[in-house]
Design a protein around this motif. Sequence first.
Motif, PDB file in Angstrom:
ATOM      1  N   GLU A 241       0.832  -1.207   0.000  1.00  0.00           N
ATOM      2  CA  GLU A 241       0.000   0.000   0.000  1.00  0.00           C
ATOM      3  C   GLU A 241       0.862   1.250   0.000  1.00  0.00           C
ATOM      4  OE1 GLU A 241      -3.149   2.516   2.755  1.00  0.00           O
ATOM      5  OE2 GLU A 241      -2.893   0.384   3.188  1.00  0.00           O
ATOM      6  N   VAL A 242       1.946   1.232   0.759  1.00  0.00           N
ATOM      7  CA  VAL A 242       2.824   2.409   0.839  1.00  0.00           C
ATOM      8  C   VAL A 242       3.405   2.741  -0.525  1.00  0.00           C
ATOM      9  CG1 VAL A 242       4.957   3.328   1.809  1.00  0.00           C
ATOM     10  CG2 VAL A 242       3.384   2.048   3.260  1.00  0.00           C
ATOM     11  N   VAL A 243       3.932   1.730  -1.221  1.00  0.00           N
ATOM     12  CA  VAL A 243       4.546   2.017  -2.525  1.00  0.00           C
ATOM     13  C   VAL A 243       3.483   2.404  -3.538  1.00  0.00           C
ATOM     14  CG1 VAL A 243       4.575  -0.345  -3.463  1.00  0.00           C
ATOM     15  CG2 VAL A 243       6.325   1.274  -4.157  1.00  0.00           C
ATOM     16  N   CYS A 244       2.280   1.834  -3.437  1.00  0.00           N
ATOM     17  CA  CYS A 244       1.199   2.229  -4.343  1.00  0.00           C
ATOM     18  C   CYS A 244       0.792   3.680  -4.106  1.00  0.00           C
ATOM     19  CB  CYS A 244      -0.005   1.302  -4.183  1.00  0.00           C
ATOM     20  SG  CYS A 244       0.267  -0.404  -4.738  1.00  0.00           S
ATOM     21  N   ARG A 245       0.882   4.134  -2.862  1.00  0.00           N
ATOM     22  CA  ARG A 245       0.525   5.519  -2.523  1.00  0.00           C
ATOM     23  C   ARG A 245       1.528   6.527  -3.081  1.00  0.00           C
ATOM     24  NH1 ARG A 245      -2.440   7.098   2.273  1.00  0.00           N
ATOM     25  NH2 ARG A 245      -3.812   5.444   3.011  1.00  0.00           N
ATOM     26  N   THR A 246       2.730   6.087  -3.476  1.00  0.00           N
ATOM     27  CA  THR A 246       3.728   7.042  -3.974  1.00  0.00           C
ATOM     28  C   THR A 246       3.310   7.658  -5.301  1.00  0.00           C
ATOM     29  OG1 THR A 246       5.017   5.264  -5.028  1.00  0.00           O
ATOM     30  CG2 THR A 246       5.657   5.916  -2.794  1.00  0.00           C
TER      31      THR A 246
ATOM     32  N   LYS B  73       1.934  -2.654 -11.446  1.00  0.00           N
ATOM     33  CA  LYS B  73       3.185  -2.016 -11.870  1.00  0.00           C
ATOM     34  C   LYS B  73       4.384  -2.518 -11.083  1.00  0.00           C
ATOM     35  CE  LYS B  73       5.405   2.551 -12.101  1.00  0.00           C
ATOM     36  NZ  LYS B  73       5.200   4.021 -11.910  1.00  0.00           N
ATOM     37  N   TYR B  74       4.220  -2.626  -9.755  1.00  0.00           N
ATOM     38  CA  TYR B  74       5.371  -2.912  -8.905  1.00  0.00           C
ATOM     39  C   TYR B  74       5.533  -4.394  -8.562  1.00  0.00           C
ATOM     40  CZ  TYR B  74       5.387   2.148  -8.183  1.00  0.00           C
ATOM     41  OH  TYR B  74       5.433   3.508  -8.376  1.00  0.00           O
ATOM     42  N   PHE B  75       4.501  -5.189  -8.753  1.00  0.00           N
ATOM     43  CA  PHE B  75       4.578  -6.590  -8.315  1.00  0.00           C
ATOM     44  C   PHE B  75       4.299  -7.584  -9.443  1.00  0.00           C
ATOM     45  CE2 PHE B  75       3.892  -4.153  -4.455  1.00  0.00           C
ATOM     46  CZ  PHE B  75       4.849  -4.698  -3.612  1.00  0.00           C
ATOM     47  N   THR B  76       3.069  -7.636  -9.945  1.00  0.00           N
ATOM     48  CA  THR B  76       2.783  -8.700 -10.911  1.00  0.00           C
ATOM     49  C   THR B  76       3.513  -8.497 -12.235  1.00  0.00           C
ATOM     50  OG1 THR B  76       0.696  -7.569 -11.455  1.00  0.00           O
ATOM     51  CG2 THR B  76       0.595  -9.412  -9.927  1.00  0.00           C
ATOM     52  N   ALA B  77       3.857  -7.282 -12.582  1.00  0.00           N
ATOM     53  CA  ALA B  77       4.666  -7.073 -13.789  1.00  0.00           C
ATOM     54  C   ALA B  77       6.019  -7.764 -13.684  1.00  0.00           C
ATOM     55  CB  ALA B  77       4.864  -5.578 -14.047  1.00  0.00           C
TER      56      ALA B  77
ATOM     57  N   SER C  95      11.229  -7.942  -0.646  1.00  0.00           N
ATOM     58  CA  SER C  95      11.611  -6.601  -1.079  1.00  0.00           C
ATOM     59  C   SER C  95      11.662  -5.583   0.060  1.00  0.00           C
ATOM     60  CB  SER C  95      10.606  -6.091  -2.120  1.00  0.00           C
ATOM     61  OG  SER C  95       9.314  -5.923  -1.537  1.00  0.00           O
ATOM     62  N   ASP C  96      10.806  -5.741   1.085  1.00  0.00           N
ATOM     63  CA  ASP C  96      10.594  -4.701   2.092  1.00  0.00           C
ATOM     64  C   ASP C  96      10.427  -3.340   1.417  1.00  0.00           C
ATOM     65  OD1 ASP C  96      10.208  -3.453   4.523  1.00  0.00           O
ATOM     66  OD2 ASP C  96      12.328  -3.379   5.053  1.00  0.00           O
ATOM     67  N   VAL C  97       9.757  -3.341   0.276  1.00  0.00           N
ATOM     68  CA  VAL C  97       9.593  -2.083  -0.461  1.00  0.00           C
ATOM     69  C   VAL C  97       8.794  -1.111   0.392  1.00  0.00           C
ATOM     70  CG1 VAL C  97       7.493  -2.858  -1.667  1.00  0.00           C
ATOM     71  CG2 VAL C  97       8.942  -1.080  -2.677  1.00  0.00           C
ATOM     72  N   TRP C  98       9.271   0.115   0.419  1.00  0.00           N
ATOM     73  CA  TRP C  98       8.669   1.183   1.202  1.00  0.00           C
ATOM     74  C   TRP C  98       8.991   2.471   0.473  1.00  0.00           C
ATOM     75  CZ3 TRP C  98       9.889   1.953   7.166  1.00  0.00           C
ATOM     76  CH2 TRP C  98       8.770   2.504   7.791  1.00  0.00           C
ATOM     77  N   ILE C  99       8.575   3.583   1.015  1.00  0.00           N
ATOM     78  CA  ILE C  99       8.942   4.837   0.375  1.00  0.00           C
ATOM     79  C   ILE C  99      10.468   4.963   0.412  1.00  0.00           C
ATOM     80  CG2 ILE C  99       8.710   6.231   2.487  1.00  0.00           C
ATOM     81  CD1 ILE C  99       7.485   8.413   0.512  1.00  0.00           C
ATOM     82  N   GLY C 100      11.056   5.334  -0.731  1.00  0.00           N
ATOM     83  CA  GLY C 100      12.500   5.485  -0.808  1.00  0.00           C
ATOM     84  C   GLY C 100      13.253   4.237  -1.212  1.00  0.00           C
ATOM     85  N   SER C 101      12.549   3.134  -1.496  1.00  0.00           N
ATOM     86  CA  SER C 101      13.244   1.933  -1.950  1.00  0.00           C
ATOM     87  C   SER C 101      13.813   2.148  -3.346  1.00  0.00           C
ATOM     88  CB  SER C 101      12.276   0.742  -1.966  1.00  0.00           C
ATOM     89  OG  SER C 101      11.875   0.393  -0.668  1.00  0.00           O
ATOM     90  N   GLU C 102      14.811   1.357  -3.688  1.00  0.00           N
ATOM     91  CA  GLU C 102      15.379   1.442  -5.029  1.00  0.00           C
ATOM     92  C   GLU C 102      14.339   1.025  -6.064  1.00  0.00           C
ATOM     93  OE1 GLU C 102      18.269   2.868  -5.339  1.00  0.00           O
ATOM     94  OE2 GLU C 102      18.545   2.883  -3.169  1.00  0.00           O
TER      95      GLU C 102
END
Length: 550
Positions: free
Chosen positions: A72-77, A221-225, A442-449
């Motif tokens: 949700e955090v990365v989708c909110r970016t 965009k960020y996962f299933t792709a 991934s621990d993807v969050w705001i500011g991840s690569e």
Amino acid sequence: MSKQIVILGGRVITVAGSNDDDRWQGVLVQGDRIVRLVTRQEVADLGPEVDVVDLGDQTLMPGFVDVHAHAEVVCRTSYKTVDCRAPECGTIPDVLDALSSYQSSLGAGEWLVGQANLFFDRKLEEKRLPSRAELDSISTERPIVLRAGGHISVLNSKALALAGIDRKFEPPAHSVTGRPEVIRDGSGEPTGVIKEMDSLLPLPSPDAEELRDAIEQGLRKYFTAYGVTTIGEISETIIGIECMNDLAEMGRLPASIRTYLWSPGTLESLDMVKNWKDHITLTASERDIRIQGLKLFSDGGFSAKSAAVNCCYVGHPGFSGSIAFDQYFLRRAFLMTQEAGLQLAVHANGDRAQDWLCKMVIKLGGANAGRTRMRIEHAGNFMPNPGSADLWSQAGIIPVPQPVFIYTFGEYFPDYLGDYGRRGRFPFRTLLDRGWRLSGSSDVWIGSEREATNPFFSIWCCMKRQTYSGNFIDTDEAISFDEALRMHTLDAAATMGEEDEKGSLTPGKVADVIAVNGDPKRMAADEIRSLRPTFVMSRGRTILGMSAAT
């Protein structure tokens, strides 16, 4: 009865532990399940009623399982956030230009929010964060925040005023990510830099419809792709969880979601987590979304110097980070999750936090088995004392490391911890040789690569061990493609107690199938990094690629 479909390629990598992968070229699917593996010669005998999706000589693989993501955090970016990440923004003037250019899209007085990398001060040419004064040069009438990875941020004067941060401000004892801190100059004035306080800022938020659309688009965009078909979601908001549920009900949720309730955060107390059904409405099938567990933060991040470690931080004699809660709170959380059938997942970046958690769990009798077995997030990233793994074993916990952090900040440990930071960085070879099952996430969050959510990038990190600057760390700890693939599929599924359902192309398992051009088993590591799926099936539904399989 649903129609049968054959996904046909040139080869199947089953990740099932067998030695006959070369025998198969396809997967027979009915509904949301794998019926069996097939050869090309068998397809004609299946009959005309079976649909065939022929992908030529592509390689079929199981969908990836990302066990720790802030989806949700990365989708909110995508909502009112400007991308200021290096290397595209490689200098402070670049950052200021990006922020300034974005202003025209905002209304008067609206927050200007920038997304910057973890360890941004190491990745900018100036080797420092932008200052409060530099953000003020963009505007003193508009609140501005530059979020560098979620643990550390920089605010301009207007943002500080709106957040109530002045010379007299005393930060609370804790936030959802650790102990908050306001950095001050020699006169006691806030510099604009804050640590572990993003959750306390009055930042803009999308409404339910905007968030639902952002989540649907962002998951694709960020996962299933990239072939991710199951996500261990560290939840952000109740509304976000319910948006995912709504998408599932509409048949538009592209990946399975296993939700960890963040507390305090998504829900403010352990009692609320235990009684989550009183606060969150889920109506979709558990195949699509379910509440998996509870997520706690026992310490902060290395970038904020708030991870609890067994040494002192460079330049801070006597300071080694702090643990965010006491043994009594951990005991309550541990017993509550066992009683409620939830999996406890505790963030512990530092080795001291991890050792403390394990010792407490040992006193409590050890972790449960199965789906509710306790996890320690980030165990396996930094293990300066090899004996820490013995504590993991005695406690019965699951270590959950993130290979992408090799690239993101693996080379920076010595900058913060001195020579102590050179020991035990992502010791995957050692841990696998000792028999540990590891996952990759991934621990993807705001500011991840930008590549953080791509499991092929994570696999490349495991194999290559190359850092952001192009250096290499501890290459003797590199592992093979097969080992890294298993970390991101079958052993990742096992982390959430789902290895009997996901993680390999095996009859009876959920039909999560992806396809890529070429044969990854015969590729060099750098070729692996650039792989992208051409076809993705999640729970028997085609998400990416030829529509004949839907």
